[in-house]
Design a protein around this motif. Sequence first.
Motif, PDB file in Angstrom:
ATOM      1  N   THR A  70       0.820  -1.212   0.000  1.00 35.43           N
ATOM      2  CA  THR A  70       0.000   0.000   0.000  1.00 35.43           C
ATOM      3  C   THR A  70       0.857   1.267   0.000  1.00 35.43           C
ATOM      4  O   THR A  70       0.323   2.362   0.196  1.00 35.43           O
ATOM      5  CB  THR A  70      -0.938   0.014   1.223  1.00 35.43           C
ATOM      6  OG1 THR A  70      -0.142  -0.056   2.429  1.00 35.43           O
ATOM      7  CG2 THR A  70      -1.903  -1.163   1.185  1.00 35.43           C
ATOM      8  N   GLU A  71       2.148   1.118  -0.226  1.00 37.78           N
ATOM      9  CA  GLU A  71       3.046   2.271  -0.183  1.00 37.78           C
ATOM     10  C   GLU A  71       2.671   3.357  -1.195  1.00 37.78           C
ATOM     11  O   GLU A  71       2.603   4.552  -0.833  1.00 37.78           O
ATOM     12  CB  GLU A  71       4.488   1.813  -0.396  1.00 37.78           C
ATOM     13  CG  GLU A  71       5.524   2.906  -0.203  1.00 37.78           C
ATOM     14  CD  GLU A  71       6.926   2.333  -0.269  1.00 37.78           C
ATOM     15  OE1 GLU A  71       7.619   2.347   0.768  1.00 37.78           O
ATOM     16  OE2 GLU A  71       7.325   1.860  -1.353  1.00 37.78           O
ATOM     17  N   ARG A  74      -0.294   5.227   0.140  1.00 41.91           N
ATOM     18  CA  ARG A  74       0.036   6.064   1.302  1.00 41.91           C
ATOM     19  C   ARG A  74       0.773   7.331   0.874  1.00 41.91           C
ATOM     20  O   ARG A  74       0.523   8.415   1.391  1.00 41.91           O
ATOM     21  CB  ARG A  74       0.890   5.275   2.304  1.00 41.91           C
ATOM     22  CG  ARG A  74       0.179   4.108   2.956  1.00 41.91           C
ATOM     23  CD  ARG A  74       0.923   3.630   4.199  1.00 41.91           C
ATOM     24  NE  ARG A  74       2.317   3.334   3.940  1.00 41.91           N
ATOM     25  CZ  ARG A  74       2.783   2.133   3.596  1.00 41.91           C
ATOM     26  NH1 ARG A  74       1.930   1.120   3.439  1.00 41.91           N
ATOM     27  NH2 ARG A  74       4.067   1.926   3.405  1.00 41.91           N
ATOM     28  N   ALA A  77      -1.736   9.698  -0.850  1.00 38.29           N
ATOM     29  CA  ALA A  77      -2.669  10.272   0.127  1.00 38.29           C
ATOM     30  C   ALA A  77      -1.992  11.338   0.990  1.00 38.29           C
ATOM     31  O   ALA A  77      -2.633  12.306   1.404  1.00 38.29           O
ATOM     32  CB  ALA A  77      -3.252   9.175   1.010  1.00 38.29           C
ATOM     33  N   GLY A  78      -0.701  11.174   1.240  1.00 41.01           N
ATOM     34  CA  GLY A  78       0.007  12.103   2.112  1.00 41.01           C
ATOM     35  C   GLY A  78       0.849  13.137   1.387  1.00 41.01           C
ATOM     36  O   GLY A  78       1.664  13.828   2.011  1.00 41.01           O
ATOM     37  N   ALA A 143      -6.994   5.705  -3.445  1.00 40.28           N
ATOM     38  CA  ALA A 143      -6.390   6.946  -2.966  1.00 40.28           C
ATOM     39  C   ALA A 143      -6.549   8.079  -3.976  1.00 40.28           C
ATOM     40  O   ALA A 143      -6.565   9.257  -3.607  1.00 40.28           O
ATOM     41  CB  ALA A 143      -4.907   6.728  -2.662  1.00 40.28           C
TER      42      ALA A 143
END
Length: 207
Positions: A70-71, A74, A77-78, A143
């Motif tokens: 899921t990197e 993530r 999303a960030g 995402a």
Amino acid sequence: MGEIGLRERKRQRMYQDVSDTAIALFLEKGFDEVSVAEVAAAAEISKPTLFRYFPTKEDLVLHRFADHETEPARLVAGRQAGESPAGVLRRHFVAGLERFDPVTGLNDDPRVLAFHRLLYGTPSLAARLYAYLERSESALADALGGDLDARLAAGQIIAVQRVLALDNWRRMAAGETAEEVRAEAVAAAERAFARLERALRATKEKI
């Protein structure tokens, strides 16, 4: 709270120890020549316990990719305000090349090369890897918004990362060193992500 953290650390350590034990056996004898029972015995746990941690034999190997599944999602999303999805993933991939992260394929450590030979040379593991990539793509699509445009973008992004990493690994397997290849690998990644950025803009992705 601290106790929960301790339990989680112990669980993660168990995952890592069993996976490392299994991979060592697979590298020594071949994936198809080692049974799950043999892995359980070497790891000093019961077979049912092993299956609670790893539902399939292939998962014993693919555990090394677990944190990366899921990197991309993530990171997207960030990302910072104004930074594009392709931009943040390009920056992350290039940083991985600079530190010879095995996930980028640019790593000539004999142990890493042996692991990649095991992974790509075993049909069931290669098939399982594609399932992992599909889950990574799905998480990234979510995402990005979850609609068709997001799924198309996620598919392109994951494909670019996969092709770049595979090309790097093939050069390592052919005998080139990571240091020799790094500059070309970084340039190739920059080109690929620049093309990806243009393609996403051309389709007017609003993500």
